[in-house]
Scaffold this motif. Sequence first.
Motif, PDB file in Angstrom:
ATOM      1  N   ARG A   1     -10.860  -1.353   2.400  1.00  0.00           N
ATOM      2  CA  ARG A   1      -9.582  -1.753   3.022  1.00  0.00           C
ATOM      3  C   ARG A   1      -9.934  -2.591   4.233  1.00  0.00           C
ATOM      4  O   ARG A   1     -10.833  -2.229   5.002  1.00  0.00           O
TER       5      ARG A   1
ATOM      6  N   HIS B   1      -2.214  -4.736  -2.476  1.00  0.00           N
ATOM      7  CA  HIS B   1      -2.535  -3.312  -2.484  1.00  0.00           C
ATOM      8  C   HIS B   1      -2.338  -2.873  -3.931  1.00  0.00           C
ATOM      9  O   HIS B   1      -1.362  -2.200  -4.279  1.00  0.00           O
TER      10      HIS B   1
ATOM     11  N   ARG C   1       1.851  -5.778   2.064  1.00  0.00           N
ATOM     12  CA  ARG C   1       1.029  -5.892   0.851  1.00  0.00           C
ATOM     13  C   ARG C   1       1.589  -4.997  -0.245  1.00  0.00           C
ATOM     14  O   ARG C   1       1.427  -5.269  -1.431  1.00  0.00           O
ATOM     15  N   VAL C   2       2.255  -3.895   0.154  1.00  0.00           N
ATOM     16  CA  VAL C   2       2.860  -2.996  -0.834  1.00  0.00           C
ATOM     17  C   VAL C   2       3.946  -3.738  -1.605  1.00  0.00           C
ATOM     18  O   VAL C   2       4.022  -3.674  -2.836  1.00  0.00           O
TER      19      VAL C   2
ATOM     20  N   ARG D   1       7.886   0.335   5.877  1.00  0.00           N
ATOM     21  CA  ARG D   1       7.641   0.453   7.320  1.00  0.00           C
ATOM     22  C   ARG D   1       7.539  -0.938   7.939  1.00  0.00           C
ATOM     23  O   ARG D   1       7.049  -1.869   7.288  1.00  0.00           O
TER      24      ARG D   1
ATOM     25  N   GLN E   1       5.569  -3.467   9.827  1.00  0.00           N
ATOM     26  CA  GLN E   1       4.107  -3.588  10.021  1.00  0.00           C
ATOM     27  C   GLN E   1       3.823  -4.190  11.395  1.00  0.00           C
ATOM     28  O   GLN E   1       3.406  -5.345  11.514  1.00  0.00           O
TER      29      GLN E   1
ATOM     30  N   PRO F   1       6.131   3.861   0.524  1.00  0.00           N
ATOM     31  CA  PRO F   1       4.683   4.005   0.362  1.00  0.00           C
ATOM     32  C   PRO F   1       4.059   4.947   1.394  1.00  0.00           C
ATOM     33  O   PRO F   1       2.929   5.416   1.190  1.00  0.00           O
ATOM     34  N   GLN F   2       4.802   5.208   2.487  1.00  0.00           N
ATOM     35  CA  GLN F   2       4.304   5.976   3.629  1.00  0.00           C
ATOM     36  C   GLN F   2       3.147   5.235   4.306  1.00  0.00           C
ATOM     37  O   GLN F   2       2.454   4.495   3.640  1.00  0.00           O
ATOM     38  N   PRO F   3       2.901   5.440   5.585  1.00  0.00           N
ATOM     39  CA  PRO F   3       3.571   6.383   6.475  1.00  0.00           C
ATOM     40  C   PRO F   3       5.026   5.968   6.778  1.00  0.00           C
ATOM     41  O   PRO F   3       5.316   4.782   6.924  1.00  0.00           O
TER      42      PRO F   3
END
Length: 323
Positions: free
Chosen positions: A121, A151, A184-185, A239, A241, A279-281
Amino acid sequence: MSKPPAERTEQLRADGSLRHLLTLDGLSRGMVESLLERAAHFSRPFNEPAARSTALRGTTVAIMFAEPSTRTRVSFELAALRLGADVVNIEVQLSSRRKGESVLDTVATLEAMHVDGLVLRDAEADVPDLVAAHVADHVSVFSGGAGSYSHPTQGLLDALTVLQHKGRVEGLRVAIVGDVRHSRVARSAWRAFSLLGAGEIRLLAPTALMPDTHDFAGCTRHDSLATGLTDCDVIMALRIQKERMTEADIPSEREYFAQWGLTIDRLKYARENAIVMHPQPMNRGVEIDSAVADGPQSVIRDQVRHGVAVRMAVLEQALVRQS
Ligand code: ASP
């Protein structure tokens, strides 16, 4: 926003099998479906023991994350262990990279110690591709998240979660809500859902967090939850970023929640049986209300469960020697 790699490294071997997993971009629908089928085989209900096999006995997997992670790092580690591999975790902050060693020199060191699989990562989008372009023939590289670009195992686990709850991705209306621009998610989910035939993928975001128009081809764009969530089957909250933007881009958390927070009331715009993903957090009270995150439509814990199964499928597919 970090740029996608200038040069994409080939992910498949000459016989068409998966060697590296750096992005879902360019993978065939057949390849993605076979990974998901294998992941479904490894996935178990919460109250049953985890799936295990010895397929990777004698194989060594190294995990090197240069950005924080809970789920991705732990699930790659559990996936490799449950397949019988030896696993080593490199704390980048405590490694010689802090002394100025290049990532390629670190990787060469790991290769000399007979590492077969590398999970990386990095905040820089091109690091997994760069490493994959330089490793020995028997080594496979897996992206655990690269900048805001990709991701891939998250995209797969999101697809598996939708498949297990809805029975299909084909024809579904998906809403991706929040900081799509830096996510990226979102990029990997868009690839996975498009490949599997989603009916419509909607991006819902304030202007500053909406991607450029050339990005996310084929998605529709919405500037309010009221219009964007209407009749959706799947809602993915994201979230903000903060680590990938300057202060000026960020609305106050209170303002953001007031306009973009996913609440029980706003969930009512979507289909009654819509599922909610993240996707969390999670930042509760910013992009999502606890009543939604912990409510009956939330499948967030299933995403985590599927993360291990998907990573088992990917590691097995790339690292089991077909001799
Ligand atoms: N865990 C996800 C990622 O690494 C999502 C996030 O951090 O917001 O991209």
